[in-house]
Scaffold this motif. Structure first.
Motif, PDB file in Angstrom:
ATOM      1  N   GLN A 128       0.853  -1.325   0.050  1.00 20.72           N
ATOM      2  CA  GLN A 128      -0.080   0.009  -0.028  1.00 20.72           C
ATOM      3  C   GLN A 128       0.905   1.183   0.051  1.00 20.72           C
ATOM      4  OE1 GLN A 128      -3.159  -0.015  -0.401  1.00 20.72           O
ATOM      5  NE2 GLN A 128      -3.511  -1.990  -0.429  1.00 20.72           N
ATOM      6  N   ALA A 129       2.058   1.130   0.618  1.00 20.21           N
ATOM      7  CA  ALA A 129       2.699   2.314   0.650  1.00 20.21           C
ATOM      8  C   ALA A 129       3.598   2.483  -0.669  1.00 20.21           C
ATOM      9  CB  ALA A 129       3.898   2.063   1.684  1.00 20.21           C
ATOM     10  N   ARG A 130       3.800   1.607  -1.417  1.00 21.78           N
ATOM     11  CA  ARG A 130       4.554   1.604  -2.737  1.00 21.78           C
ATOM     12  C   ARG A 130       3.613   1.768  -3.918  1.00 21.78           C
ATOM     13  NH1 ARG A 130       7.975  -3.654  -3.717  1.00 21.78           N
ATOM     14  NH2 ARG A 130       8.319  -2.367  -5.367  1.00 21.78           N
ATOM     15  N   VAL A 131       2.284   1.491  -3.953  1.00 15.43           N
ATOM     16  CA  VAL A 131       1.502   1.358  -4.959  1.00 15.43           C
ATOM     17  C   VAL A 131       1.228   2.355  -5.735  1.00 15.43           C
ATOM     18  CG1 VAL A 131      -0.642   1.613  -3.984  1.00 15.43           C
ATOM     19  CG2 VAL A 131      -0.846   0.411  -5.772  1.00 15.43           C
ATOM     20  N   ALA A 132       1.175   3.530  -5.208  1.00 13.84           N
ATOM     21  CA  ALA A 132       0.795   4.970  -5.911  1.00 13.84           C
ATOM     22  C   ALA A 132       1.866   5.388  -6.628  1.00 13.84           C
ATOM     23  CB  ALA A 132       0.813   5.890  -4.803  1.00 13.84           C
ATOM     24  N   GLU A 133       3.117   4.903  -6.518  1.00 12.76           N
ATOM     25  CA  GLU A 133       4.418   5.065  -7.646  1.00 12.76           C
ATOM     26  C   GLU A 133       4.817   3.926  -7.983  1.00 12.76           C
ATOM     27  OE1 GLU A 133       7.306   6.779  -4.945  1.00 12.76           O
ATOM     28  OE2 GLU A 133       6.188   8.676  -4.111  1.00 12.76           O
ATOM     29  N   MET A 134       4.225   2.583  -8.206  1.00 11.41           N
ATOM     30  CA  MET A 134       4.655   1.663  -8.765  1.00 11.41           C
ATOM     31  C   MET A 134       4.230   1.721 -10.487  1.00 11.41           C
ATOM     32  SD  MET A 134       3.544  -2.273  -7.743  1.00 11.41           S
ATOM     33  CE  MET A 134       3.684  -1.862  -6.041  1.00 11.41           C
ATOM     34  N   THR A 135       5.278   1.352 -10.950  1.00 14.34           N
ATOM     35  CA  THR A 135       5.281   1.137 -12.493  1.00 14.34           C
ATOM     36  C   THR A 135       4.649  -0.138 -12.890  1.00 14.34           C
ATOM     37  OG1 THR A 135       7.410   0.169 -12.622  1.00 14.34           O
ATOM     38  CG2 THR A 135       7.476   2.530 -12.712  1.00 14.34           C
ATOM     39  N   GLN A 136       3.970  -0.266 -14.058  1.00 15.10           N
ATOM     40  CA  GLN A 136       3.585  -1.525 -14.652  1.00 15.10           C
ATOM     41  C   GLN A 136       4.580  -2.550 -14.473  1.00 15.10           C
ATOM     42  OE1 GLN A 136       0.211  -1.954 -15.294  1.00 15.10           O
ATOM     43  NE2 GLN A 136       0.598  -3.925 -16.320  1.00 15.10           N
ATOM     44  N   GLN A 137       5.819  -2.297 -14.869  1.00 12.92           N
ATOM     45  CA  GLN A 137       6.744  -3.403 -14.940  1.00 12.92           C
ATOM     46  C   GLN A 137       7.124  -3.864 -13.472  1.00 12.92           C
ATOM     47  OE1 GLN A 137      10.614  -2.111 -16.646  1.00 12.92           O
ATOM     48  NE2 GLN A 137      11.427  -4.102 -16.739  1.00 12.92           N
ATOM     49  N   GLU A 138       7.202  -2.968 -12.541  1.00 10.70           N
ATOM     50  CA  GLU A 138       7.262  -3.359 -11.195  1.00 10.70           C
ATOM     51  C   GLU A 138       6.484  -4.272 -10.679  1.00 10.70           C
ATOM     52  OE1 GLU A 138      10.014   0.475  -9.386  1.00 10.70           O
ATOM     53  OE2 GLU A 138       7.977   0.467  -9.354  1.00 10.70           O
ATOM     54  N   TYR A 139       4.881  -3.813 -10.845  1.00 14.42           N
ATOM     55  CA  TYR A 139       3.547  -4.591 -10.581  1.00 14.42           C
ATOM     56  C   TYR A 139       3.851  -6.012 -11.310  1.00 14.42           C
ATOM     57  CZ  TYR A 139      -1.052  -5.945 -10.299  1.00 14.42           C
ATOM     58  OH  TYR A 139      -2.280  -6.688 -10.004  1.00 14.42           O
ATOM     59  N   GLN A 140       4.063  -6.123 -12.317  1.00 15.06           N
ATOM     60  CA  GLN A 140       4.291  -7.554 -13.112  1.00 15.06           C
ATOM     61  C   GLN A 140       5.423  -8.214 -12.490  1.00 15.06           C
ATOM     62  OE1 GLN A 140       4.522  -6.391 -17.150  1.00 15.06           O
ATOM     63  NE2 GLN A 140       2.585  -6.398 -17.636  1.00 15.06           N
ATOM     64  N   LYS A 141       6.423  -7.564 -12.153  1.00 18.61           N
ATOM     65  CA  LYS A 141       7.575  -8.296 -11.325  1.00 18.61           C
ATOM     66  C   LYS A 141       6.859  -8.865  -9.985  1.00 18.61           C
ATOM     67  CE  LYS A 141      12.423  -8.002  -9.766  1.00 18.61           C
ATOM     68  NZ  LYS A 141      13.742  -7.045  -9.871  1.00 18.61           N
ATOM     69  N   LEU A 142       6.367  -8.149  -9.233  1.00 17.55           N
ATOM     70  CA  LEU A 142       5.555  -8.573  -7.969  1.00 17.55           C
ATOM     71  C   LEU A 142       4.868  -9.751  -8.205  1.00 17.55           C
ATOM     72  CD1 LEU A 142       4.471  -5.515  -6.189  1.00 17.55           C
ATOM     73  CD2 LEU A 142       6.509  -7.210  -5.464  1.00 17.55           C
ATOM     74  N   LEU A 143       3.993  -9.823  -9.290  1.00 14.22           N
ATOM     75  CA  LEU A 143       3.019 -10.758  -9.399  1.00 14.22           C
ATOM     76  C   LEU A 143       3.710 -12.185  -9.928  1.00 14.22           C
ATOM     77  CD1 LEU A 143       0.223  -9.412 -11.794  1.00 14.22           C
ATOM     78  CD2 LEU A 143       0.260  -9.870  -9.289  1.00 14.22           C
ATOM     79  N   ALA A 144       4.987 -11.959 -10.537  1.00  9.50           N
ATOM     80  CA  ALA A 144       5.704 -13.114 -11.090  1.00  9.50           C
ATOM     81  C   ALA A 144       6.392 -13.702  -9.548  1.00  9.50           C
ATOM     82  CB  ALA A 144       6.744 -12.562 -11.988  1.00  9.50           C
ATOM     83  N   GLU A 145       6.784 -12.690  -8.681  1.00 10.10           N
ATOM     84  CA  GLU A 145       7.372 -13.377  -7.406  1.00 10.10           C
ATOM     85  C   GLU A 145       6.369 -14.006  -6.665  1.00 10.10           C
ATOM     86  OE1 GLU A 145       8.796  -9.766  -5.601  1.00 10.10           O
ATOM     87  OE2 GLU A 145      10.555  -9.571  -6.906  1.00 10.10           O
ATOM     88  N   GLN A 146       5.202 -13.783  -6.674  1.00 11.86           N
ATOM     89  CA  GLN A 146       4.006 -14.355  -5.844  1.00 11.86           C
ATOM     90  C   GLN A 146       3.753 -15.806  -6.599  1.00 11.86           C
ATOM     91  OE1 GLN A 146       3.178 -12.747  -3.307  1.00 11.86           O
ATOM     92  NE2 GLN A 146       4.562 -11.445  -4.034  1.00 11.86           N
ATOM     93  N   MET A 147       3.898 -15.721  -7.900  1.00  5.99           N
ATOM     94  CA  MET A 147       3.658 -17.055  -8.627  1.00  5.99           C
ATOM     95  C   MET A 147       4.832 -18.009  -8.432  1.00  5.99           C
ATOM     96  SD  MET A 147       1.773 -19.296 -10.252  1.00  5.99           S
ATOM     97  CE  MET A 147       0.559 -18.420 -11.394  1.00  5.99           C
ATOM     98  N   ARG A 148       6.206 -17.666  -8.144  1.00  4.70           N
ATOM     99  CA  ARG A 148       7.347 -18.398  -7.934  1.00  4.70           C
ATOM    100  C   ARG A 148       7.150 -18.796  -6.405  1.00  4.70           C
ATOM    101  NH1 ARG A 148      10.268 -14.173  -9.888  1.00  4.70           N
ATOM    102  NH2 ARG A 148      11.150 -14.914 -12.043  1.00  4.70           N
ATOM    103  N   THR A 149       6.576 -18.054  -5.464  1.00  2.00           N
ATOM    104  CA  THR A 149       6.360 -18.421  -4.377  1.00  2.00           C
ATOM    105  C   THR A 149       5.417 -19.720  -4.196  1.00  2.00           C
ATOM    106  OG1 THR A 149       6.654 -16.436  -3.163  1.00  2.00           O
ATOM    107  CG2 THR A 149       5.701 -17.662  -1.809  1.00  2.00           C
ATOM    108  N   VAL A 150       4.417 -19.684  -4.855  1.00  2.00           N
ATOM    109  CA  VAL A 150       3.380 -20.700  -5.001  1.00  2.00           C
ATOM    110  C   VAL A 150       4.023 -21.936  -5.702  1.00  2.00           C
ATOM    111  CG1 VAL A 150       1.233 -21.431  -5.930  1.00  2.00           C
ATOM    112  CG2 VAL A 150       1.430 -19.101  -5.193  1.00  2.00           C
ATOM    113  N   LEU A 151       4.811 -21.799  -6.626  1.00  2.00           N
ATOM    114  CA  LEU A 151       5.104 -22.685  -7.157  1.00  2.00           C
ATOM    115  C   LEU A 151       6.374 -23.646  -6.513  1.00  2.00           C
ATOM    116  CD1 LEU A 151       5.464 -21.714 -11.048  1.00  2.00           C
ATOM    117  CD2 LEU A 151       3.672 -23.017  -9.954  1.00  2.00           C
ATOM    118  N   GLU A 152       6.921 -22.865  -5.383  1.00  2.00           N
ATOM    119  CA  GLU A 152       7.904 -23.665  -4.706  1.00  2.00           C
ATOM    120  C   GLU A 152       7.217 -24.435  -3.609  1.00  2.00           C
ATOM    121  OE1 GLU A 152       9.889 -20.110  -3.072  1.00  2.00           O
ATOM    122  OE2 GLU A 152      11.097 -19.780  -4.946  1.00  2.00           O
TER     123      GLU A 152
END
Length: 199
Positions: A128-152
């Motif tokens: 929530q502290a980062r979302v206002a200044e987050m770029t699309q690329q940063e957001y997509q990277k975060l989503l990929a990290e969440q998927m990685r966590t699941v797949l581990e």
């Protein structure tokens, strides 16, 4: 007369044998190409996949709008894929029908865990502290990290599907034809159902 008859029978049997051997050779070559393609999917080698399969169809099936990084993470799940060719049958022309059993992660469970992971991320103070200044690329990277966590996670169930792929020889090279949705649906088991349930 008898000699001519024997010669005819001999010639006929030779032709039948030659035809059968040609069919067997084609089926064997097509299966080898199928094996190479499946190994490319297992390693995530996009260039090698493209030699046998339309990789754009793979991107669209996974959902290319989610970004290349998340797409690569989802594709990497195929490292755990196993398959067994059950038959390779020569069809009319230069086509061979390959029937196989494919075992992969069950994406209905993967997506359930992924959504829970993303919801927890979105609810966090850090996000929530980062979302206002987050770029699309940063957001997509975060989503990929969440998927990685699941797949581990090691307890994700698998699903087994039967799939039929028609290998077709074009310009001297074997390529996969047939129903792309059915084939990709077997590789990414229940992914379509999981995504549709969210819409």
């Amino acid at each position: 007369m008898r000699q001519k008859k024997k010669a005819f029978i001999s010639l006929f049997l030779t032709a039948v044998l030659a035809f059968a051997l040609t069919g067997c050779g084609a089926a064997k070559d097509a299966q080898t190409a199928f094996d190479t393609m499946m190994q490319a999917f297992q390693t995530g080698d996009q260039a090698q996949i493209s030699a046998y399969y339309d990789f754009e169809a793979v991107s669209k099936f996974i959902n290319e709008e989610d970004g290349a990084e998340l797409q690569d993470v989802i594709l990497s799940t195929l490292k755990k894929m196993t398959y067994e060719v059950e038959s390779a049958e020569k069809q009319d022309g230069s086509a061979v029908k390959i029937s196989a059993k494919v075992t992969t992660l069950d994406f209905s469970e993967v997506m359930n865990r992924y959504i829970a992971q993303v919801m927890a991320m979105v609810a966090s103070e850090e996000y929530q502290a980062r979302v206002a200044e987050m770029t699309q690329q940063e957001y997509q990277k975060l989503l990929a990290e969440q998927m990685r966590t699941v797949l581990e996670q090691s307890d994700i169930p698998t699903a087994e599907n039967s799939v039929t792929v028609t290998m077709v020889k074009e310009d001297g090279a074997w390529k996969a034809g047939g129903d792309k949705e059915a084939f990709l649906g077997a590789l990414f088991a229940n992914l379509t159902n999981a995504v549709n349930s969210l819409v």
